[in-house]
Design a protein around this motif. Structure first.
Motif, PDB file in Angstrom:
ATOM      1  N   VAL A  88     -69.697  22.770  11.225  1.00 31.18           N
ATOM      2  CA  VAL A  88     -68.123  21.935  11.158  1.00 31.18           C
ATOM      3  C   VAL A  88     -68.615  20.213  10.308  1.00 31.18           C
ATOM      4  O   VAL A  88     -69.901  19.820  10.121  1.00 31.18           O
ATOM      5  CB  VAL A  88     -67.598  21.083  12.497  1.00 31.18           C
ATOM      6  N   SER A  89     -67.412  19.865   9.165  1.00 30.69           N
ATOM      7  CA  SER A  89     -67.590  18.877   8.708  1.00 30.69           C
ATOM      8  C   SER A  89     -67.184  17.444   9.119  1.00 30.69           C
ATOM      9  O   SER A  89     -65.970  17.939   9.658  1.00 30.69           O
ATOM     10  CB  SER A  89     -67.750  19.053   7.188  1.00 30.69           C
ATOM     11  N   LEU A  90     -68.001  16.513   9.013  1.00 33.61           N
ATOM     12  CA  LEU A  90     -66.808  15.305  10.286  1.00 33.61           C
ATOM     13  C   LEU A  90     -66.421  14.286   8.646  1.00 33.61           C
ATOM     14  O   LEU A  90     -67.544  14.037   8.004  1.00 33.61           O
ATOM     15  CB  LEU A  90     -68.075  14.515  11.124  1.00 33.61           C
ATOM     16  N   ASP A  91     -65.518  13.499   8.425  1.00 38.33           N
ATOM     17  CA  ASP A  91     -65.058  12.323   8.336  1.00 38.33           C
ATOM     18  C   ASP A  91     -66.073  11.443   7.853  1.00 38.33           C
ATOM     19  O   ASP A  91     -66.064  11.141   9.207  1.00 38.33           O
ATOM     20  CB  ASP A  91     -63.382  12.171   8.124  1.00 38.33           C
ATOM     21  N   HIS A  92     -66.378  10.567   7.222  1.00 37.13           N
ATOM     22  CA  HIS A  92     -67.281   9.294   7.123  1.00 37.13           C
ATOM     23  C   HIS A  92     -68.134   9.537   8.011  1.00 37.13           C
ATOM     24  O   HIS A  92     -68.120   8.429   8.922  1.00 37.13           O
ATOM     25  CB  HIS A  92     -66.204   8.543   7.429  1.00 37.13           C
ATOM     26  N   SER A  93     -69.156  10.896   8.232  1.00 40.36           N
ATOM     27  CA  SER A  93     -70.095  11.088   8.972  1.00 40.36           C
ATOM     28  C   SER A  93     -71.674  11.543   8.005  1.00 40.36           C
ATOM     29  O   SER A  93     -71.467  12.235   7.421  1.00 40.36           O
ATOM     30  CB  SER A  93     -69.698  11.940  10.017  1.00 40.36           C
ATOM     31  N   ASP A  94     -72.687  11.144   8.103  1.00 48.28           N
ATOM     32  CA  ASP A  94     -74.171  12.030   7.290  1.00 48.28           C
ATOM     33  C   ASP A  94     -74.377  13.023   8.170  1.00 48.28           C
ATOM     34  O   ASP A  94     -75.446  13.482   7.992  1.00 48.28           O
ATOM     35  CB  ASP A  94     -74.421  11.313   7.833  1.00 48.28           C
ATOM     36  N   SER A  95     -73.690  13.123   9.591  1.00 49.34           N
ATOM     37  CA  SER A  95     -73.995  14.552  10.504  1.00 49.34           C
ATOM     38  C   SER A  95     -73.359  15.896  10.223  1.00 49.34           C
ATOM     39  O   SER A  95     -71.793  15.435   9.844  1.00 49.34           O
ATOM     40  CB  SER A  95     -73.861  13.868  12.373  1.00 49.34           C
ATOM     41  N   LEU A  96     -73.855  16.913  10.355  1.00 51.73           N
ATOM     42  CA  LEU A  96     -72.983  17.707  10.755  1.00 51.73           C
ATOM     43  C   LEU A  96     -72.661  19.032  11.540  1.00 51.73           C
ATOM     44  O   LEU A  96     -73.880  18.696  12.975  1.00 51.73           O
ATOM     45  CB  LEU A  96     -73.547  18.967   8.793  1.00 51.73           C
TER      46      LEU A  96
END
Length: 377
Positions: A88-96
């Motif tokens: 799952v990709s998140l907007d404006h984030s470096d986390s997955l």
């Protein structure tokens, strides 16, 4: 004269692009096996496989991640097959975020800025500012393409006899280091030539739009498919978040059962935002190729230019859609990955072995006048 010009170009262009080529070669070696290494070294990507019917829809994945990260905006869910977790990709984030597709359990929240991301940035723009770095990478790749051609001309034997064949195709491991270094540059350069040319050409297509358009023109162009008209904006109504999740679910089902032809359980679905009129999905992800689909948010019909299965594509479309797979070695699975790894490693060594050849000749040229002067005295 032409031979001298060719040798001069090979020398000075090689010195000019040497360092970028070394970096591109080494980072390319690492990135070839990125997904394989991650699967072996993590416990959240590979999971126990179940049936297709047991996979949970995107809405369930969304709600699970939202319960853990309520302040984050969720962009998309990447289903990677029955035996893989959903990324799952998140907007404006470096986390997955990795989620179990059968239980919706959040398995891991991983920082995207890892070792492989660092290698990827080096491969794409040499860890420089993106606009500058991409130009440096593009033109270094262009120079390396010329070096491959000039190198082949230098390698080509003047006479095809037994001695020339041995020198051109074999490495004399029992010789002195200078000769071994020459053979490593000359012989290995020849054996890796075909793959190196493919990597260069596909890299140039990624770097320069004018090269991409030239390849499209030379191969006959894309098939003439009619553009599917979008729904009239007057008929479109703003809908709440729950309806957006319902749209994502419907598109996910529609892609798997109506459009997917290969690897049907591997689907990417974007969650539509309020202002989105179309929703992106991706399917047929196999061998480094994929199929882009855009759906009208309100009618759930395809919109824009329809992209069919890869086996129905003409020459131009197949080349463009396979460009990434041809560049990375994904095109033929593990076999081509290994071949590309070796070829990329050889490419990284060519500037080093070539520099040593040039340095050895330069030192010899400096020492020669001194010996002549002593003999005269």
């Amino acid at each position: 004269m032409l031979s001298k010009i060719n040798a001069w170009l090979h020398l000075w262009l090689g010195l000019a692009a040497g360092i970028p080529v070394i970096i591109l070669g080494i980072t390319g070696c690492v990135l070839v096996f990125e997904h394989d290494i991650k699967e072996l070294t993590t416990d959240y990507i590979h999971i126990e496989s179940r049936t297709t019917e047991e996979q949970l829809p995107p809405s369930a994945i969304y709600k699970s991640v939202k319960s853990v990260l309520p302040d984050k905006d969720i962009a998309s869910s990447w289903y990677n097959g029955l035996d893989k977790s959903v990324k799952v990709s998140l907007d404006h984030s470096d986390s997955l975020v990795y989620v179990n597709p059968y239980t919706a359990e959040v398995l891991a929240i991983v920082d995207h800025e890892d070792f492989f991301h660092f290698m990827d940035e080096g491969h794409r723009h040499l860890w420089m500012p993106v606009k500058i770095g991409r130009q440096v990478v593009g033109w270094s790749t262009f120079i390396f393409f010329i070096l491959l051609i000039t190198g082949l001309i230098l390698w080509w034997p003047k006479k095809w006899n037994k001695r020339s064949r041995e020198q051109s195709f074999t490495i004399k491991w029992k010789a002195k280091f200078k000769r071994i270094n020459y053979d490593l540059h000359n012989v290995l350069g020849f054996y890796s030539l075909t793959i190196a040319l493919v990597m260069c050409l596909t890299g140039l297509i990624m770097s320069f739009p004018w090269i991409r358009s030239s390849v499209v023109w030379l191969t006959g162009g894309y098939p003439n498919r009619p553009k599917i008209e979008k729904t009239n904006e007057e008929e479109q109504i703003d809908r709440p978040l729950n309806d957006a999740l319902r749209v994502a679910d419907q598109i996910w089902y529609k892609v798997r059962y109506e459009y997917a032809k290969y690897n049907k359980e591997a689907v990417i679905v974007h969650y539509p935002e309020r202002e989105d009129k179309t929703v992106y999905a991706c399917t047929d992800m196999e061998g480094g190729t994929w199929r882009d689909l855009n759906f009208d948010r309100y009618t759930l019909e395809l919109t824009g230019r329809k992209q069919g299965p890869i086996d129905e594509a003409n020459t131009t479309e197949w080349l463009m859609r396979s460009n990434y797979a041809l560049h990375t070695g994904f095109i033929g699975g593990m076999t081509t990955k290994i071949i590309y790894f070796i070829a990329s490693l050889v490419c990284a060594t060519l500037p080093i072995t070539g520099f040593y050849i040039w340095w050895g000749k330069k030192r010899k040229a400096i020492k020669k006048p001194k010996r002549t002067q002593l003999a005269t005295t």
